[in-house]
Design a protein around this motif. Structure first.
Motif, short mmCIF file in Angstrom:
data_model
loop_
_atom_site.label_atom_id
_atom_site.label_comp_id
_atom_site.label_asym_id
_atom_site.label_seq_id
_atom_site.Cartn_x
_atom_site.Cartn_y
_atom_site.Cartn_z
N VAL A 66 0.84 -1.19 0.00
CA VAL A 66 0.00 0.00 0.00
C VAL A 66 0.89 1.26 0.00
O VAL A 66 0.63 2.21 -0.74
N ALA A 67 1.93 1.25 0.81
CA ALA A 67 2.83 2.40 0.87
C ALA A 67 3.49 2.65 -0.49
O ALA A 67 3.68 3.81 -0.88
N HIS A 68 3.81 1.59 -1.20
CA HIS A 68 4.40 1.74 -2.54
C HIS A 68 3.44 2.48 -3.47
O HIS A 68 3.85 3.36 -4.22
N HIS A 69 2.17 2.14 -3.43
CA HIS A 69 1.18 2.80 -4.29
C HIS A 69 0.92 4.23 -3.86
O HIS A 69 0.61 5.07 -4.70
N ALA A 70 1.01 4.50 -2.58
CA ALA A 70 0.72 5.85 -2.07
C ALA A 70 1.87 6.82 -2.34
O ALA A 70 1.68 8.02 -2.31
N ALA A 71 3.05 6.29 -2.61
CA ALA A 71 4.22 7.15 -2.82
C ALA A 71 4.17 7.86 -4.15
O ALA A 71 3.58 7.51 -5.07
#
Length: 71
Positions: A66-71
């Motif tokens: 999820v953090a990868h997509h939010a970056a």
């Protein structure tokens, strides 16, 4: 714990897309499917949206994905 928030791209105004759609996803240990779910939302023709993802104590790679997509 709120893991991330993604927003749809803003494009030229379209009266059919005036209404913002908010999508709330609660996920726990969803590393096997959360990447495909986020991609599916992003691939929609409708662009006026927000995706809020709540990580419900995952112990797998959900938070990282999820953090990868939010970056």
């Amino acid at each position: 714990m709120l893991s991330g928030m993604l927003s749809g791209m803003t494009v030229a105004p379209d009266p059919k897309m005036d209404t913002k759609v908010n999508i709330l996803l609660s996920v726990r240990d969803g590393a096997d499917y959360v990447d495909a779910l986020i991609a599916s939302v992003r691939d929609q023709d409708y662009t006026n949206w927000s995706l809020l993802i709540a990580n419900d104590g995952s112990v797998d790679a959900t938070e990282r994905i999820v953090a990868h997509h939010a970056a």
